[in-house]
Design a protein around this motif. Structure first.
Motif, PDB file in Angstrom:
ATOM      1  N   ALA A   1     -25.079 -38.233 -81.067  1.00  0.00           N
ATOM      2  CA  ALA A   1     -25.636 -39.577 -81.217  1.00  0.00           C
ATOM      3  C   ALA A   1     -25.888 -40.224 -79.860  1.00  0.00           C
ATOM      4  O   ALA A   1     -26.913 -40.895 -79.665  1.00  0.00           O
ATOM      5  CB  ALA A   1     -24.686 -40.438 -82.056  1.00  0.00           C
ATOM      6  N   ALA A   2     -24.987 -40.025 -78.923  1.00  0.00           N
ATOM      7  CA  ALA A   2     -25.152 -40.607 -77.584  1.00  0.00           C
ATOM      8  C   ALA A   2     -26.406 -40.063 -76.916  1.00  0.00           C
ATOM      9  O   ALA A   2     -27.153 -40.814 -76.273  1.00  0.00           O
ATOM     10  CB  ALA A   2     -23.920 -40.329 -76.737  1.00  0.00           C
ATOM     11  N   ARG A   3     -26.656 -38.774 -77.081  1.00  0.00           N
ATOM     12  CA  ARG A   3     -27.874 -38.187 -76.495  1.00  0.00           C
ATOM     13  C   ARG A   3     -29.132 -38.750 -77.147  1.00  0.00           C
ATOM     14  O   ARG A   3     -30.199 -38.721 -76.551  1.00  0.00           O
ATOM     15  CB  ARG A   3     -27.841 -36.660 -76.620  1.00  0.00           C
ATOM     16  CG  ARG A   3     -26.835 -36.009 -75.685  1.00  0.00           C
ATOM     17  CD  ARG A   3     -27.011 -34.508 -75.611  1.00  0.00           C
ATOM     18  NE  ARG A   3     -26.870 -33.826 -76.873  1.00  0.00           N
ATOM     19  CZ  ARG A   3     -25.721 -33.374 -77.371  1.00  0.00           C
ATOM     20  NH1 ARG A   3     -24.588 -33.542 -76.707  1.00  0.00           N
ATOM     21  NH2 ARG A   3     -25.691 -32.741 -78.529  1.00  0.00           N
TER      22      ARG A   3
ATOM     23  N   GLY B   1     -29.310 -41.922 -78.051  1.00  0.00           N
ATOM     24  CA  GLY B   1     -29.279 -43.355 -77.840  1.00  0.00           C
ATOM     25  C   GLY B   1     -28.608 -44.148 -78.948  1.00  0.00           C
ATOM     26  O   GLY B   1     -28.796 -45.354 -79.067  1.00  0.00           O
ATOM     27  N   ARG B   2     -27.816 -43.472 -79.779  1.00  0.00           N
ATOM     28  CA  ARG B   2     -27.178 -44.125 -80.930  1.00  0.00           C
ATOM     29  C   ARG B   2     -25.656 -43.962 -80.910  1.00  0.00           C
ATOM     30  O   ARG B   2     -24.993 -44.117 -81.930  1.00  0.00           O
ATOM     31  CB  ARG B   2     -27.719 -43.519 -82.240  1.00  0.00           C
ATOM     32  CG  ARG B   2     -29.232 -43.528 -82.420  1.00  0.00           C
ATOM     33  CD  ARG B   2     -29.837 -44.893 -82.654  1.00  0.00           C
ATOM     34  NE  ARG B   2     -29.268 -45.491 -83.850  1.00  0.00           N
ATOM     35  CZ  ARG B   2     -29.092 -46.812 -83.994  1.00  0.00           C
ATOM     36  NH1 ARG B   2     -29.438 -47.635 -83.064  1.00  0.00           N
ATOM     37  NH2 ARG B   2     -28.576 -47.280 -85.102  1.00  0.00           N
ATOM     38  N   GLY B   3     -25.089 -43.678 -79.734  1.00  0.00           N
ATOM     39  CA  GLY B   3     -23.656 -43.406 -79.636  1.00  0.00           C
ATOM     40  C   GLY B   3     -22.779 -44.541 -80.101  1.00  0.00           C
ATOM     41  O   GLY B   3     -21.843 -44.345 -80.881  1.00  0.00           O
ATOM     42  N   GLU B   4     -23.042 -45.754 -79.617  1.00  0.00           N
ATOM     43  CA  GLU B   4     -22.209 -46.893 -79.989  1.00  0.00           C
ATOM     44  C   GLU B   4     -22.285 -47.167 -81.486  1.00  0.00           C
ATOM     45  O   GLU B   4     -21.265 -47.407 -82.146  1.00  0.00           O
ATOM     46  CB  GLU B   4     -22.640 -48.131 -79.203  1.00  0.00           C
ATOM     47  CG  GLU B   4     -21.706 -49.298 -79.397  1.00  0.00           C
ATOM     48  CD  GLU B   4     -22.043 -50.474 -78.498  1.00  0.00           C
ATOM     49  OE1 GLU B   4     -21.807 -51.610 -78.942  1.00  0.00           O
ATOM     50  OE2 GLU B   4     -22.536 -50.258 -77.379  1.00  0.00           O
TER      51      GLU B   4
ATOM     52  N   ALA C   1     -24.383 -39.739 -90.233  1.00  0.00           N
ATOM     53  CA  ALA C   1     -25.404 -39.577 -89.190  1.00  0.00           C
ATOM     54  C   ALA C   1     -26.737 -40.114 -89.685  1.00  0.00           C
ATOM     55  O   ALA C   1     -27.426 -40.851 -88.965  1.00  0.00           O
ATOM     56  CB  ALA C   1     -25.524 -38.107 -88.794  1.00  0.00           C
ATOM     57  N   GLY C   2     -27.082 -39.779 -90.908  1.00  0.00           N
ATOM     58  CA  GLY C   2     -28.329 -40.264 -91.492  1.00  0.00           C
ATOM     59  C   GLY C   2     -28.366 -41.772 -91.601  1.00  0.00           C
ATOM     60  O   GLY C   2     -29.401 -42.403 -91.338  1.00  0.00           O
ATOM     61  N   GLU C   3     -27.234 -42.376 -91.968  1.00  0.00           N
ATOM     62  CA  GLU C   3     -27.171 -43.832 -92.084  1.00  0.00           C
ATOM     63  C   GLU C   3     -27.450 -44.523 -90.750  1.00  0.00           C
ATOM     64  O   GLU C   3     -28.024 -45.602 -90.711  1.00  0.00           O
ATOM     65  CB  GLU C   3     -25.783 -44.272 -92.569  1.00  0.00           C
ATOM     66  CG  GLU C   3     -25.499 -43.964 -94.012  1.00  0.00           C
ATOM     67  CD  GLU C   3     -24.095 -44.385 -94.418  1.00  0.00           C
ATOM     68  OE1 GLU C   3     -23.456 -45.186 -93.682  1.00  0.00           O
ATOM     69  OE2 GLU C   3     -23.623 -43.916 -95.471  1.00  0.00           O
ATOM     70  N   VAL C   4     -27.029 -43.876 -89.668  1.00  0.00           N
ATOM     71  CA  VAL C   4     -27.154 -44.469 -88.343  1.00  0.00           C
ATOM     72  C   VAL C   4     -28.473 -44.062 -87.673  1.00  0.00           C
ATOM     73  O   VAL C   4     -28.842 -44.603 -86.644  1.00  0.00           O
ATOM     74  CB  VAL C   4     -25.923 -44.063 -87.481  1.00  0.00           C
ATOM     75  CG1 VAL C   4     -26.037 -44.535 -86.053  1.00  0.00           C
ATOM     76  CG2 VAL C   4     -24.648 -44.612 -88.102  1.00  0.00           C
ATOM     77  N   GLY C   5     -29.178 -43.113 -88.284  1.00  0.00           N
ATOM     78  CA  GLY C   5     -30.444 -42.666 -87.708  1.00  0.00           C
ATOM     79  C   GLY C   5     -30.282 -41.586 -86.665  1.00  0.00           C
ATOM     80  O   GLY C   5     -31.099 -41.457 -85.744  1.00  0.00           O
ATOM     81  N   VAL C   6     -29.243 -40.784 -86.810  1.00  0.00           N
ATOM     82  CA  VAL C   6     -28.979 -39.691 -85.881  1.00  0.00           C
ATOM     83  C   VAL C   6     -29.406 -38.386 -86.527  1.00  0.00           C
ATOM     84  O   VAL C   6     -29.014 -38.089 -87.658  1.00  0.00           O
ATOM     85  CB  VAL C   6     -27.476 -39.631 -85.505  1.00  0.00           C
ATOM     86  CG1 VAL C   6     -27.161 -38.403 -84.676  1.00  0.00           C
ATOM     87  CG2 VAL C   6     -27.076 -40.903 -84.767  1.00  0.00           C
ATOM     88  N   ALA C   7     -30.210 -37.610 -85.805  1.00  0.00           N
ATOM     89  CA  ALA C   7     -30.629 -36.287 -86.281  1.00  0.00           C
ATOM     90  C   ALA C   7     -29.472 -35.311 -86.082  1.00  0.00           C
ATOM     91  O   ALA C   7     -28.994 -35.116 -84.961  1.00  0.00           O
ATOM     92  CB  ALA C   7     -31.868 -35.821 -85.519  1.00  0.00           C
ATOM     93  N   TRP C   8     -29.013 -34.728 -87.174  1.00  0.00           N
ATOM     94  CA  TRP C   8     -27.880 -33.795 -87.143  1.00  0.00           C
ATOM     95  C   TRP C   8     -28.213 -32.575 -86.306  1.00  0.00           C
ATOM     96  O   TRP C   8     -29.337 -32.061 -86.355  1.00  0.00           O
ATOM     97  CB  TRP C   8     -27.519 -33.353 -88.558  1.00  0.00           C
ATOM     98  CG  TRP C   8     -26.352 -32.434 -88.592  1.00  0.00           C
ATOM     99  CD1 TRP C   8     -26.372 -31.073 -88.599  1.00  0.00           C
ATOM    100  CD2 TRP C   8     -24.976 -32.809 -88.590  1.00  0.00           C
ATOM    101  NE1 TRP C   8     -25.105 -30.576 -88.611  1.00  0.00           N
ATOM    102  CE2 TRP C   8     -24.215 -31.636 -88.602  1.00  0.00           C
ATOM    103  CE3 TRP C   8     -24.315 -34.023 -88.570  1.00  0.00           C
ATOM    104  CZ2 TRP C   8     -22.829 -31.637 -88.610  1.00  0.00           C
ATOM    105  CZ3 TRP C   8     -22.936 -34.031 -88.574  1.00  0.00           C
ATOM    106  CH2 TRP C   8     -22.216 -32.840 -88.597  1.00  0.00           C
ATOM    107  N   GLN C   9     -27.226 -32.097 -85.552  1.00  0.00           N
ATOM    108  CA  GLN C   9     -27.356 -30.858 -84.788  1.00  0.00           C
ATOM    109  C   GLN C   9     -26.073 -30.067 -84.936  1.00  0.00           C
ATOM    110  O   GLN C   9     -24.986 -30.624 -84.821  1.00  0.00           O
ATOM    111  CB  GLN C   9     -27.611 -31.147 -83.305  1.00  0.00           C
ATOM    112  CG  GLN C   9     -28.920 -31.835 -83.032  1.00  0.00           C
ATOM    113  CD  GLN C   9     -29.052 -32.224 -81.563  1.00  0.00           C
ATOM    114  OE1 GLN C   9     -28.187 -31.961 -80.743  1.00  0.00           O
ATOM    115  NE2 GLN C   9     -30.162 -32.868 -81.240  1.00  0.00           N
ATOM    116  N   ASP C  10     -26.193 -28.781 -85.181  1.00  0.00           N
ATOM    117  CA  ASP C  10     -25.023 -27.914 -85.233  1.00  0.00           C
ATOM    118  C   ASP C  10     -24.665 -27.453 -83.826  1.00  0.00           C
ATOM    119  O   ASP C  10     -25.481 -27.507 -82.911  1.00  0.00           O
ATOM    120  CB  ASP C  10     -25.309 -26.691 -86.118  1.00  0.00           C
ATOM    121  CG  ASP C  10     -25.394 -27.054 -87.587  1.00  0.00           C
ATOM    122  OD1 ASP C  10     -24.553 -27.839 -88.048  1.00  0.00           O
ATOM    123  OD2 ASP C  10     -26.315 -26.561 -88.265  1.00  0.00           O
ATOM    124  N   GLY C  11     -23.454 -26.959 -83.673  1.00  0.00           N
ATOM    125  CA  GLY C  11     -23.026 -26.409 -82.397  1.00  0.00           C
ATOM    126  C   GLY C  11     -22.544 -27.486 -81.446  1.00  0.00           C
ATOM    127  O   GLY C  11     -22.455 -28.660 -81.780  1.00  0.00           O
TER     128      GLY C  11
END
Length: 108
Positions: A15-17, A19-22, A49-59
């Motif tokens: 999320a931080a990468r 721009g949605r970390g906080e 993640a979806g609620e916050v608008g973060v694109a999920w990434q594995d690994g």
């Protein structure tokens, strides 16, 4: 109840990468402390993640483990963390302890 927080930490890094970390941290705290959700559950984390608008990434587990190891090596053992004049103060501290640390810095 103990749960593995590595997946949540990894999600915060993703999320931080983006721009949605906080916002992600705030949602995870609310999920855990208010909504009583399992923040170690991958399905829950994907939904949050979806609620916050973060694109999920594995690994990325190794990167997160390395970052956590660096933080621990710096003496961090709890939150919040204050670094005052080269001294690290962790966890719930009294106002008096913080005042003394800041006053010592001002006097120096």
């Amino acid at each position: 109840m103990w749960s593995d927080t590595l997946p949540a930490h990894r999600l915060i890094a993703v999320a931080a990468r983006q721009g949605r970390g906080e916002a992600m941290v705030e949602r995870l705290f609310r999920a855990h402390h208010t909504d009583e959700l399992n923040v170690a559950d991958p399905a829950t984390l994907r939904r949050l993640a979806g609620e916050v608008g973060v694109a999920w990434q594995d690994g990325g587990d190794d990167d997160v483990r390395a970052a956590l190891a660096r933080v621990r090596a710096e003496g961090v053992r709890g939150v919040p963390v204050f670094r005052i004049a080269g001294r690290t103060l962790n966890g719930a501290l009294s106002e008096e302890t913080l005042h003394q640390a800041m006053s010592a810095t001002m006097a120096a």
